[in-house]
Design a protein around this motif. Structure first.
Motif, PDB file in Angstrom:
ATOM      1  N   ALA A  75     -17.983  32.583  -1.558  1.00 37.28           N
ATOM      2  CA  ALA A  75     -17.650  32.167  -0.188  1.00 37.28           C
ATOM      3  C   ALA A  75     -19.037  31.104   0.529  1.00 37.28           C
ATOM      4  O   ALA A  75     -20.057  31.741   0.913  1.00 37.28           O
ATOM      5  CB  ALA A  75     -17.920  33.589   0.798  1.00 37.28           C
ATOM      6  N   ASP A  79     -19.591  27.690   3.489  1.00 38.43           N
ATOM      7  CA  ASP A  79     -18.825  27.257   4.315  1.00 38.43           C
ATOM      8  C   ASP A  79     -18.707  25.727   4.053  1.00 38.43           C
ATOM      9  O   ASP A  79     -19.192  25.145   2.932  1.00 38.43           O
ATOM     10  CB  ASP A  79     -19.671  27.170   5.910  1.00 38.43           C
ATOM     11  CG  ASP A  79     -21.062  26.905   5.615  1.00 38.43           C
ATOM     12  OD1 ASP A  79     -21.437  25.658   5.441  1.00 38.43           O
ATOM     13  OD2 ASP A  79     -22.097  27.674   5.613  1.00 38.43           O
ATOM     14  N   ALA A  80     -17.792  25.160   4.725  1.00 40.20           N
ATOM     15  CA  ALA A  80     -17.385  23.663   4.249  1.00 40.20           C
ATOM     16  C   ALA A  80     -18.489  22.881   4.040  1.00 40.20           C
ATOM     17  O   ALA A  80     -18.590  21.902   3.014  1.00 40.20           O
ATOM     18  CB  ALA A  80     -16.544  23.142   5.308  1.00 40.20           C
ATOM     19  N   ALA A 139     -20.240  23.634   0.879  1.00 32.79           N
ATOM     20  CA  ALA A 139     -19.322  23.096  -0.347  1.00 32.79           C
ATOM     21  C   ALA A 139     -19.348  21.702  -0.537  1.00 32.79           C
ATOM     22  O   ALA A 139     -19.392  21.325  -1.606  1.00 32.79           O
ATOM     23  CB  ALA A 139     -17.916  23.532   0.097  1.00 32.79           C
ATOM     24  N   ARG A 155     -11.987  24.276  -8.222  1.00 32.18           N
ATOM     25  CA  ARG A 155     -11.669  23.317  -7.143  1.00 32.18           C
ATOM     26  C   ARG A 155     -10.804  22.228  -7.495  1.00 32.18           C
ATOM     27  O   ARG A 155     -10.912  21.549  -8.484  1.00 32.18           O
ATOM     28  CB  ARG A 155     -12.932  22.422  -6.798  1.00 32.18           C
ATOM     29  CG  ARG A 155     -14.132  23.383  -6.032  1.00 32.18           C
ATOM     30  CD  ARG A 155     -15.245  22.432  -6.186  1.00 32.18           C
ATOM     31  NE  ARG A 155     -16.444  23.171  -5.810  1.00 32.18           N
ATOM     32  CZ  ARG A 155     -16.955  23.747  -4.863  1.00 32.18           C
ATOM     33  NH1 ARG A 155     -16.253  23.097  -3.833  1.00 32.18           N
ATOM     34  NH2 ARG A 155     -17.978  24.413  -4.736  1.00 32.18           N
ATOM     35  N   GLU A 215      -2.820  27.100  -8.169  1.00 28.56           N
ATOM     36  CA  GLU A 215      -2.502  27.508  -6.678  1.00 28.56           C
ATOM     37  C   GLU A 215      -3.347  28.695  -6.418  1.00 28.56           C
ATOM     38  O   GLU A 215      -3.938  29.020  -5.475  1.00 28.56           O
ATOM     39  CB  GLU A 215      -1.183  27.828  -6.340  1.00 28.56           C
ATOM     40  CG  GLU A 215      -0.922  28.175  -4.926  1.00 28.56           C
ATOM     41  CD  GLU A 215       0.591  28.670  -4.603  1.00 28.56           C
ATOM     42  OE1 GLU A 215       0.890  29.042  -3.498  1.00 28.56           O
ATOM     43  OE2 GLU A 215       1.354  28.727  -5.614  1.00 28.56           O
ATOM     44  N   SER A 216      -3.418  29.752  -7.399  1.00 33.83           N
ATOM     45  CA  SER A 216      -3.983  31.074  -7.195  1.00 33.83           C
ATOM     46  C   SER A 216      -5.435  30.828  -7.277  1.00 33.83           C
ATOM     47  O   SER A 216      -6.311  31.444  -6.494  1.00 33.83           O
ATOM     48  CB  SER A 216      -3.835  32.044  -8.488  1.00 33.83           C
ATOM     49  OG  SER A 216      -4.627  31.445  -9.598  1.00 33.83           O
ATOM     50  N   VAL A 253      -7.094  28.120  -5.965  1.00 36.39           N
ATOM     51  CA  VAL A 253      -7.548  27.115  -4.880  1.00 36.39           C
ATOM     52  C   VAL A 253      -6.884  27.590  -3.302  1.00 36.39           C
ATOM     53  O   VAL A 253      -7.361  27.177  -2.353  1.00 36.39           O
ATOM     54  CB  VAL A 253      -7.132  25.574  -5.013  1.00 36.39           C
ATOM     55  CG1 VAL A 253      -7.828  25.014  -4.177  1.00 36.39           C
ATOM     56  CG2 VAL A 253      -7.563  25.136  -6.490  1.00 36.39           C
ATOM     57  N   LYS A 254      -5.767  28.163  -3.406  1.00 33.39           N
ATOM     58  CA  LYS A 254      -5.185  28.419  -2.162  1.00 33.39           C
ATOM     59  C   LYS A 254      -6.019  29.466  -1.361  1.00 33.39           C
ATOM     60  O   LYS A 254      -5.938  29.358   0.075  1.00 33.39           O
ATOM     61  CB  LYS A 254      -3.972  29.002  -2.287  1.00 33.39           C
ATOM     62  CG  LYS A 254      -3.926  30.524  -2.780  1.00 33.39           C
ATOM     63  CD  LYS A 254      -2.675  31.297  -2.845  1.00 33.39           C
ATOM     64  CE  LYS A 254      -3.122  32.508  -3.123  1.00 33.39           C
ATOM     65  NZ  LYS A 254      -1.631  33.178  -3.984  1.00 33.39           N
ATOM     66  N   GLN A 255      -6.910  29.903  -1.888  1.00 34.41           N
ATOM     67  CA  GLN A 255      -7.849  31.155  -1.100  1.00 34.41           C
ATOM     68  C   GLN A 255      -8.851  30.160  -0.112  1.00 34.41           C
ATOM     69  O   GLN A 255      -9.492  30.823   0.673  1.00 34.41           O
ATOM     70  CB  GLN A 255      -8.606  32.002  -2.040  1.00 34.41           C
ATOM     71  CG  GLN A 255      -7.588  32.848  -3.142  1.00 34.41           C
ATOM     72  CD  GLN A 255      -8.285  33.262  -4.056  1.00 34.41           C
ATOM     73  OE1 GLN A 255      -9.450  32.864  -4.160  1.00 34.41           O
ATOM     74  NE2 GLN A 255      -7.714  33.573  -5.101  1.00 34.41           N
ATOM     75  N   LYS A 256      -8.987  28.968  -0.505  1.00 37.27           N
ATOM     76  CA  LYS A 256     -10.013  28.404   0.130  1.00 37.27           C
ATOM     77  C   LYS A 256      -9.558  27.778   1.634  1.00 37.27           C
ATOM     78  O   LYS A 256      -8.735  26.909   1.638  1.00 37.27           O
ATOM     79  CB  LYS A 256     -10.640  27.302  -0.578  1.00 37.27           C
ATOM     80  CG  LYS A 256     -11.114  27.784  -2.067  1.00 37.27           C
ATOM     81  CD  LYS A 256     -12.455  27.244  -2.074  1.00 37.27           C
ATOM     82  CE  LYS A 256     -12.903  27.809  -3.444  1.00 37.27           C
ATOM     83  NZ  LYS A 256     -12.454  28.985  -4.083  1.00 37.27           N
ATOM     84  N   ALA A 257      -9.831  28.486   2.546  1.00 36.16           N
ATOM     85  CA  ALA A 257      -9.269  28.147   3.877  1.00 36.16           C
ATOM     86  C   ALA A 257     -10.254  27.178   4.325  1.00 36.16           C
ATOM     87  O   ALA A 257     -11.135  26.704   3.732  1.00 36.16           O
ATOM     88  CB  ALA A 257      -9.333  29.316   4.944  1.00 36.16           C
ATOM     89  N   PRO A 258     -10.001  26.620   5.533  1.00 34.30           N
ATOM     90  CA  PRO A 258     -10.579  25.558   6.207  1.00 34.30           C
ATOM     91  C   PRO A 258     -12.203  25.867   6.387  1.00 34.30           C
ATOM     92  O   PRO A 258     -12.978  25.183   6.428  1.00 34.30           O
ATOM     93  CB  PRO A 258     -10.215  25.102   7.617  1.00 34.30           C
ATOM     94  CG  PRO A 258      -8.846  25.649   7.504  1.00 34.30           C
ATOM     95  CD  PRO A 258      -8.652  26.807   6.458  1.00 34.30           C
ATOM     96  N   VAL A 259     -12.527  27.098   6.505  1.00 38.82           N
ATOM     97  CA  VAL A 259     -14.023  27.555   6.676  1.00 38.82           C
ATOM     98  C   VAL A 259     -14.318  28.409   5.619  1.00 38.82           C
ATOM     99  O   VAL A 259     -13.713  29.485   5.271  1.00 38.82           O
ATOM    100  CB  VAL A 259     -14.107  28.110   8.229  1.00 38.82           C
ATOM    101  CG1 VAL A 259     -15.437  28.400   8.561  1.00 38.82           C
ATOM    102  CG2 VAL A 259     -13.522  26.973   9.082  1.00 38.82           C
TER     103      VAL A 259
END
Lengths: 597, 325
Positions: free
Chosen positions: B247, B249-250, B253, B277, B316-317, B319-325
């Motif tokens: 985890a 932050d953007a 990252a 990614r 998808e599995s 990368v999708k977990q990465k929300a904007p923040v």
């Protein structure tokens, strides 16, 4: 790599030692009746030891010297009886003292554990807490060694010494005084050696500490060492530390090696003194051969107690230092206290308010500044912001792991400080990123928050959490034993179990720290569905990492540097073109394409 | 006993009182060693048991070692070949890799994608010879990796692990883990390239700040950048990147991405990325898709999007977990 030495147990100042000892002695109080029994047994044992040589000496003068064979046999029988009584008494005293000490230590361990369980969360956030914990474990075992195992022996020896000295003085005052001249000399020599040895042994402890730190670190990172070609270097570093420890030990051994001959020398000196002066007294008729023989035996006997006592002294010192740290922990203020007039939190509706909340983990540094928020029953609040911005702190305050420094946290209009902590936390469910599962069965793990739950309730919760199917596929179902940290469940399965845990509590308020690490697609879908079900109709605070979460949230709170920088729905915040929109764009930059569900 | 028998003997006149006293003293001298031996016996038994365990470790065979005629690995042309490689972890009955074959071109960036347990990490364990292939061969420029000396092989392979281990020591020592003799300038250069210099100089003790067990804690993103700096300082020409970020932050990252880009372009002839990614996957020259130990598909992002249903699912599995923040 550099290793800083372990913290070596420091010794306490004498007056501190005394007060620590006094406090330890208070633990004796419940054994008021047993202590006198133990003491009498010790006295008896010591007396039989002290009286033996006297009889032997007497027999030489009055029986053997006179040719009285019958008397000799009679005396022998008496001596045998005396020794039997003595052995019985010594066994009894070791047993009793040992058992008293073990019960006291058990109590001490219990006290320490109880204390740790009830310490405030803030205690464990303090940096020195981990260090203190690891030392405590050491300390309890040091105290155990000194007081649990050797105290009986030590007391026995102390009493024997006193008995022997008294016997000597009674039999022949002059000879007694002369033989006892060597006692201060012994104490001085032993003390001297003890001091040298202590200094040396401190070095050996420091070096072994460095060595084991190195060992632990390098064994844990063999892959790195091989990947970065550090193998030879690590071997060389270890070699140097190993050599330092070896040298320190050799030096310590050198001191120990000199100690025993010195004591032997004193022993011989005392024997020679007794022989010379005793012989002179015998020749002049002031003492008999028997008396001199008895003295020779006494002199042999009283060296051992002195040695043991002086060794115990060193051990007792480190034990006292350990005790002191244990007491320090026991004196830590316990968990945040419930207010004296605290009431039970009535069944929650799920209305959460922060009113001008200020908070700092240390008084000088505020982590939250003027935070206002209002979550209506059933709303989902997503907390978003960089690491360290204050998201976890907000959660900590809802659960009242800490008290606010200013303002107030209210649930259904009730300040959380006005209700008992147990009734507050019982109604709040928590699902963390990495959930701790415990050694025990799956069922026990699900029922962690309500140990009284029936099997049917547990199963229902598991079904809602999408984990029932998996659990029943295990050969032993709900009775499957989990190992430490939930092995062999995968991370995703552990999450499902923790969701079932929260379902079982059926809380009105839910706290969710979304997982960030990858789990396989199927489990992921199960987790998502279970979470969606769990969140429904509940007020929830979610530390969000997924896009799907923020888009669904009723409110998104952007936390920055301890303040709510922005607040609104996902769409509103994106439209606002502020901090949130910025972060969102940045993330897209890093990931190139937004992948939403 | 002595007093009894001796006393009787003295009375009989066979023994003098002096002898009796001497005897008594001897008795005491004899008893002590006997007692000590009694105490030592259990300790000796314990020591024997412990010694056995120690020898178990000492005698454990080292399976991976230099061959007698091993040669140093010097330059890398960038052609890495897996030839029908199958692999089974020691003690396991199932194959973690089944008949995997591929060949890379010089300067290629290969992304390896797959679910947990698909074998993507195993592939990367075979290249630096953490394990040797059970069947088949791993070659660099046509030469079997087992023909190289381990030290030379590993010194040319830069690895950024998924989990970064910080050692107790200073930040400087941690960055210079592979090259303890590196100058401070070199360390600073590496830290700059890894986007860590600014952070480090803001610390009161800068590069001499203690980290690890007794030092300051670093965040996941900071640790990863330390790992990147660590690798940058080595003489790698083949790069292996286990790019599973925790985890962050953007902003972090973005910094990590920047640092990774430098890592991949600075000295490499070939890079492998165990990808998490989308950006990495898209930038890759080729993507290897792993499933249950097999290499099931390869190609560019667009090609795989078109031809492989599994690709979309996995992507998808991960990368999708990465929300904007």
């Amino acid at each position: 790599m550099r290793s800083t030495g372990p913290v070596v147990a420091s010794e306490l100042k004498p007056h501190k030692q005394l007060s620590t000892l006094q406090r330890f002695l208070q633990y004796l109080r419940p054994y008021r009746k047993e202590v006198p029994v133990a003491l009498s047994l010790i006295t008896l044992g010591a007396a039989t030891q002290a009286i033996g040589p006297f009889f032997i000496g007497w027999s030489i003068d009055h029986l053997i010297g006179q040719g009285n064979l019958r008397g000799l046999l009679l005396l022998l029988a008496m001596l045998a009886l005396l020794y039997i009584v003595g052995v019985w008494a010594i066994r009894g005293q070791i047993l009793r003292v040992g058992s008293i000490m073990q019960r006291i230590l058990g109590q001490l361990r219990q006290d320490v554990f109880d204390k740790i369980q009830s310490l405030p969360v803030s205690f464990f956030d303090r940096s020195e807490a981990g260090d203190l914990m690891s030392r405590l474990i050491n300390d309890v075992s040091t105290v155990n060694q000194a007081f649990g195992q050797t105290v009986a022996q030590m007391l026995g020896n102390l009493f024997s010494l006193v008995g022997i000295v008294i016997a000597m003085l009674c039999i022949n005052l002059q000879l007694g005084l002369l033989s006892n001249l060597v006692v201060p000399l012994m104490i001085f020599t032993t003390g001297l050696f003890a001091r040298w040895a202590r200094a040396r042994f401190r070095v050996t402890r420091e070096t072994i500490g460095e060595l084991s730190a190195k060992l632990e670190e390098d064994i844990g990172s063999v892959k790195e060492a091989q990947a970065f070609n550090r193998v030879q270097l690590n071997i060389d570093e270890f070699k140097a530390l190993n050599a330092a420890n070896r040298d320190a030990n050799v030096q310590a051994v050198a001191i120990t090696a000199a100690f025993l001959p010195s004591i032997d020398f004193l022993n011989t000196l005392a024997t020679a003194g007794v022989l010379a002066y005793g012989g002179y007294l015998a020749v002049t008729g002031a003492a008999t051969v028997g008396v001199v023989t008895a003295f020779l035996l006494y002199v042999q006997q009283f060296f051992r107690p002195i040695q043991i006592l002086s060794q115990f002294y060193t051990q007792a010192q480190s034990a006292l230092a350990g005790l002191d740290r244990i007491f320090l922990l026991l004196d830590e203020p316990a968990e945040l206290k419930d207010a004296p007039d605290a009431t039970t939190m009535p069944p929650m509706q799920g209305d959460v308010r922060f009113e001008a909340v200020e908070f700092g983990y240390t008084p000088s540094q505020l982590v939250l500044k003027q935070v206002n928020l209002h979550a209506q029953p059933g709303q989902m609040i997503a907390l978003v912001g960089p690491t360290g911005a204050g998201k976890s702190t907000i959660i900590n305050l809802i659960l009242r792991f800490y008290d606010v420094s200013g303002g107030g946290v209210k649930i259904d209009g009730v300040d959380v400080r006005r209700v008992t902590q147990a009734s507050l936390r019982r109604q709040i469910g928590i699902v963390l990123q990495d959930n701790l599962l415990f050694t025990g069965t799956v069922a026990e793990n699900i029922a962690f928050g309500c140990p009284n739950a029936t099997h049917a309730e547990i199963e229902a919760a598991a079904q809602l959490a999408n984990v029932h199917e998996f659990v029943t596929s295990l050969p032993q179902g709900y009775a499957t034993q989990l190992g430490e940290r939930g092995a062999p469940l995968s991370q995703g399965q552990r999450q499902l179990v923790s969701i079932a845990r929260a379902v079982l509590i059926n809380p009105r308020i839910l706290i969710l720290d979304e997982a960030t690490s990858s789990i396989d697609t199927r489990t992921e879908a199960l987790v998502q569905a279970a979470i969606a079900r769990l969140l429904k109709h509940r007020t929830s605070f979610v530390i969000a990492h997924r896009l799907s979460t923020v888009t669904q949230a009723d409110q998104v709170l952007v936390i920055q540097q301890g303040q709510i920088a922005e607040q609104g729905t996902h769409a509103e915040l994106v439209a606002k073109q502020g901090v949130y929109a910025n972060l969102y764009a940045l993330q897209l930059g890093a990931d190139a394409t937004p992948v939403a569900r | 006993m002595v007093v009894g028998y001796g006393g009787a003997a003295v009375i009989d006149g066979r023994f003098s009182i002096g002898e009796l006293v001497a005897f008594n003293s001897y008795l005491l001298l004899i008893l002590q060693p006997i007692l000590l031996i009694g105490f030592a016996a259990p300790a000796i038994a314990q020591a024997a048991a412990s010694a056995e365990r120690v020898y178990e470790v000492v005698d454990a065979a080292i399976e991976i070692r230099d061959r007698p005629q091993a040669v140093p690995f010097q330059t890398c042309g960038g052609r890495i070949t897996f030839e029908n490689v199958s692999f089974r972890y020691p003690g396991s009955t199932i194959y973690a890799l089944k008949d995997v074959s591929f060949e890379t071109q010089p300067n290629e960036l290969i992304a390896i994608l797959g679910m947990t347990g698909s074998g993507k990490s195993t592939i990367m364990n075979l290249l630096p010879r953490f394990y040797d292939a059970t069947q088949g061969a791993v070659r660099i420029d046509g030469r079997d990796v087992r023909d190289f000396t381990l030290a030379s092989l590993r010194s040319r392979i830069g690895i950024v692990f998924q989990e970064t281990t910080l050692f107790s020591g200073t930040l400087r020592e941690n960055i210079a883990y592979a090259k303890p003799e590196a100058s401070l300038d070199d360390v600073i250069d590496a830290a700059k390239a890894a986007q860590m210099h600014e952070f480090i100089t803001a610390l009161p003790n800068g590069y001499e700040t203690l980290v690890g067990e007794r030092g300051v804690g670093l965040s996941g993103g900071q640790k990863q950048r330390i790992a990147i700096a660590r690798t940058l300082l080595t003489d790698y020409s083949i790069l292996i990147l286990d790019d599973s970020t925790s985890a962050v932050d953007a902003k972090t990252a973005a910094q990590i991405q920047d640092a990774l880009d430098r890592l991949m372009h600075q000295k490499t002839c070939t890079s492998f990325v165990i990808a998490q990614r989308i950006s990495t996957v898209q930038n890759a020259d080729r993507i290897f898709l792993m499933d249950k130990g097999r290499l099931v598909a390869q190609g560019t992002h667009d090609e795989l999007m078109r031809h492989s249903p599994l690709y979309g699912v996995i992507l998808e599995s991960q990368v999708k977990q990465k929300a904007p923040v």
